[in-house]
Design a protein around this motif. Structure first.
Motif, mmCIF file in Angstrom:
data_model
loop_
_atom_site.group_PDB
_atom_site.id
_atom_site.type_symbol
_atom_site.label_atom_id
_atom_site.label_comp_id
_atom_site.label_asym_id
_atom_site.label_seq_id
_atom_site.Cartn_x
_atom_site.Cartn_y
_atom_site.Cartn_z
ATOM 1 N N MET A 155 8.705 9.323 12.246
ATOM 2 C CA MET A 155 8.049 8.104 12.751
ATOM 3 C C MET A 155 8.208 8.064 14.253
ATOM 4 S SD MET A 155 9.276 5.010 10.259
ATOM 5 C CE MET A 155 8.922 4.964 8.520
ATOM 6 N N ASP A 156 7.221 7.480 14.912
ATOM 7 C CA ASP A 156 7.317 7.211 16.339
ATOM 8 C C ASP A 156 7.724 5.751 16.489
ATOM 9 O OD1 ASP A 156 6.440 9.760 17.153
ATOM 10 O OD2 ASP A 156 4.353 9.173 16.855
ATOM 11 N N PRO A 157 8.842 5.497 17.168
ATOM 12 C CA PRO A 157 9.259 4.098 17.318
ATOM 13 C C PRO A 157 8.302 3.343 18.240
ATOM 14 C CG PRO A 157 10.721 5.553 18.539
ATOM 15 C CD PRO A 157 9.758 6.430 17.796
ATOM 16 N N ALA A 158 7.900 2.161 17.803
ATOM 17 C CA ALA A 158 7.066 1.286 18.634
ATOM 18 C C ALA A 158 8.004 0.414 19.455
ATOM 19 C CB ALA A 158 6.160 0.432 17.758
ATOM 20 N N ASP A 159 7.880 0.469 20.765
ATOM 21 C CA ASP A 159 8.754 -0.299 21.661
ATOM 22 C C ASP A 159 10.231 -0.014 21.384
ATOM 23 O OD1 ASP A 159 6.499 -1.520 22.846
ATOM 24 O OD2 ASP A 159 6.491 -3.084 21.299
ATOM 25 N N GLY A 160 10.539 1.233 21.030
ATOM 26 C CA GLY A 160 11.912 1.632 20.771
ATOM 27 C C GLY A 160 12.439 1.256 19.403
ATOM 28 N N GLN A 161 11.602 0.658 18.554
ATOM 29 C CA GLN A 161 12.030 0.204 17.229
ATOM 30 C C GLN A 161 11.251 0.937 16.137
ATOM 31 O OE1 GLN A 161 14.385 -2.166 16.560
ATOM 32 N NE2 GLN A 161 14.820 -2.415 18.733
ATOM 33 N N TYR A 162 11.970 1.401 15.121
ATOM 34 C CA TYR A 162 11.317 1.963 13.943
ATOM 35 C C TYR A 162 10.924 0.835 13.006
ATOM 36 C CZ TYR A 162 12.999 6.595 15.273
ATOM 37 O OH TYR A 162 13.238 7.762 15.931
ATOM 38 N N GLU A 163 9.919 1.097 12.169
ATOM 39 C CA GLU A 163 9.487 0.088 11.207
ATOM 40 C C GLU A 163 9.621 0.641 9.784
ATOM 41 O OE1 GLU A 163 6.359 -3.313 11.508
ATOM 42 O OE2 GLU A 163 5.309 -1.410 11.233
ATOM 43 N N PRO A 164 10.779 0.425 9.149
ATOM 44 C CA PRO A 164 10.937 0.855 7.768
ATOM 45 C C PRO A 164 10.006 0.063 6.855
ATOM 46 C CG PRO A 164 12.894 -0.308 8.535
ATOM 47 C CD PRO A 164 11.960 -0.226 9.688
ATOM 48 N N LEU A 165 9.624 0.682 5.740
ATOM 49 C CA LEU A 165 8.691 0.059 4.807
ATOM 50 C C LEU A 165 9.321 -0.107 3.435
ATOM 51 C CD1 LEU A 165 5.531 2.246 5.553
ATOM 52 C CD2 LEU A 165 6.132 0.045 6.578
ATOM 53 N N GLY A 223 0.821 -1.211 0.000
ATOM 54 C CA GLY A 223 0.000 0.000 0.000
ATOM 55 C C GLY A 223 0.853 1.257 0.000
ATOM 56 N N ALA A 224 2.149 1.092 0.209
ATOM 57 C CA ALA A 224 3.089 2.218 0.182
ATOM 58 C C ALA A 224 3.809 2.197 -1.162
ATOM 59 C CB ALA A 224 4.102 2.088 1.323
ATOM 60 N N ALA A 225 4.197 3.373 -1.635
ATOM 61 C CA ALA A 225 4.884 3.447 -2.919
ATOM 62 C C ALA A 225 6.398 3.316 -2.768
ATOM 63 C CB ALA A 225 4.552 4.766 -3.622
ATOM 64 N N TYR A 226 6.971 3.954 -1.760
ATOM 65 C CA TYR A 226 8.421 4.122 -1.665
ATOM 66 C C TYR A 226 9.061 3.243 -0.599
ATOM 67 C CZ TYR A 226 7.791 8.374 -4.407
ATOM 68 O OH TYR A 226 7.492 9.264 -5.397
ATOM 69 N N LEU A 227 10.380 3.173 -0.672
ATOM 70 C CA LEU A 227 11.177 2.750 0.464
ATOM 71 C C LEU A 227 11.035 3.885 1.473
ATOM 72 C CD1 LEU A 227 13.449 1.275 2.021
ATOM 73 C CD2 LEU A 227 15.076 2.467 0.527
ATOM 74 N N THR A 228 10.488 3.598 2.641
ATOM 75 C CA THR A 228 10.180 4.641 3.619
ATOM 76 C C THR A 228 10.950 4.386 4.901
ATOM 77 O OG1 THR A 228 7.961 4.845 2.672
ATOM 78 C CG2 THR A 228 8.305 5.816 4.835
ATOM 79 N N LEU A 229 11.717 5.404 5.300
ATOM 80 C CA LEU A 229 12.563 5.306 6.485
ATOM 81 C C LEU A 229 12.265 6.465 7.421
ATOM 82 C CD1 LEU A 229 16.032 4.543 4.828
ATOM 83 C CD2 LEU A 229 14.376 2.902 5.738
ATOM 84 N N PRO A 230 12.585 6.285 8.718
ATOM 85 C CA PRO A 230 12.407 7.396 9.656
ATOM 86 C C PRO A 230 13.430 8.502 9.401
ATOM 87 C CG PRO A 230 13.452 5.540 10.751
ATOM 88 C CD PRO A 230 13.079 5.065 9.377
ATOM 89 N N THR A 231 12.985 9.723 9.544
ATOM 90 C CA THR A 231 13.884 10.865 9.394
ATOM 91 C C THR A 231 15.075 10.745 10.337
ATOM 92 O OG1 THR A 231 12.051 12.252 8.703
ATOM 93 C CG2 THR A 231 13.992 13.385 9.519
ATOM 94 N N ALA A 232 14.888 10.114 11.483
ATOM 95 C CA ALA A 232 15.974 9.943 12.464
ATOM 96 C C ALA A 232 17.151 9.156 11.884
ATOM 97 C CB ALA A 232 15.444 9.254 13.715
ATOM 98 N N TRP A 233 16.948 8.383 10.835
ATOM 99 C CA TRP A 233 18.013 7.595 10.227
ATOM 100 C C TRP A 233 18.705 8.316 9.073
ATOM 101 C CZ3 TRP A 233 15.954 1.920 9.448
ATOM 102 C CH2 TRP A 233 15.702 1.346 10.708
ATOM 103 N N ARG A 234 18.225 9.462 8.675
ATOM 104 C CA ARG A 234 18.711 10.123 7.462
ATOM 105 C C ARG A 234 20.225 10.343 7.478
ATOM 106 N NH1 ARG A 234 16.024 15.311 4.480
ATOM 107 N NH2 ARG A 234 17.588 15.498 2.844
ATOM 108 N N ASP A 235 20.770 10.829 8.583
ATOM 109 C CA ASP A 235 22.207 11.096 8.656
ATOM 110 C C ASP A 235 23.043 9.824 8.551
ATOM 111 O OD1 ASP A 235 21.736 13.804 8.854
ATOM 112 O OD2 ASP A 235 21.937 13.860 11.033
ATOM 113 N N ARG A 236 22.472 8.679 8.885
ATOM 114 C CA ARG A 236 23.208 7.415 8.799
ATOM 115 C C ARG A 236 23.540 7.031 7.355
ATOM 116 N NH1 ARG A 236 19.850 3.178 12.198
ATOM 117 N NH2 ARG A 236 21.462 1.819 11.356
#
Length: 128
Positions: free
Chosen positions: A89-99, A29-42
């Motif tokens: 993104m808000d991490p669920a249980d401290g974990q992000y969920e990339p799509l 249902g998503a078009a892109y590879l979607t990552l949390p902004t918090a990972w951008r600098d990585r």
């Protein structure tokens, strides 16, 4: 319906020292590879291609940045150059969920096997 996740490596296409390895949720249902902004600098310096309005699964509208290109490797599939959509993104249980959305899935010739709850290789690229 089960969840399908795939081992993923995402790296800066011009500097492979910037790399992320993670499990990503397959989301057709998503078009892109979607990552949390918090990972951008990585991923090091990436070109921002556009800023877009994004409607989430909860029907809220957020702003995201489309950046790239990155080299995307999904387990057992050929690597592809892809764009990344970074959103807050808000991490669920401290974990992000990339799509992993349908555009990079098609690029990698990967299809969802709904019965086996896995990704399978598509033998032909569809040009119809």
């Amino acid at each position: 319906m089960g969840r399908i996740t795939v081992e993923t490596t995402i790296e800066n296409s011009t500097d492979s020292t910037f790399r992320i390895r993670c499990d990503a949720l397959v989301d057709t249902g998503a078009a892109y590879l979607t990552l949390p902004t918090a990972w951008r600098d990585r991923l090091g310096p990436l070109m921002r291609l556009d800023t877009v309005a994004v409607e989430t699964a909860s029907q809220s509208v957020v702003t995201g940045d489309i950046c790239g290109p990155v080299l995307l490797r999904l387990e057992r599939f050929r690597p592809v150059l892809a764009e990344v959509l970074f959103i807050e993104m808000d991490p669920a249980d401290g974990q992000y969920e990339p799509l992993i959305g349908y555009i990079p899935l098609e690029q990698a010739q990967a299809a969802v096997d709904l019965v086996g709850h896995r990704l399978v290789k598509v033998n032909r690229v569809d040009l119809k």
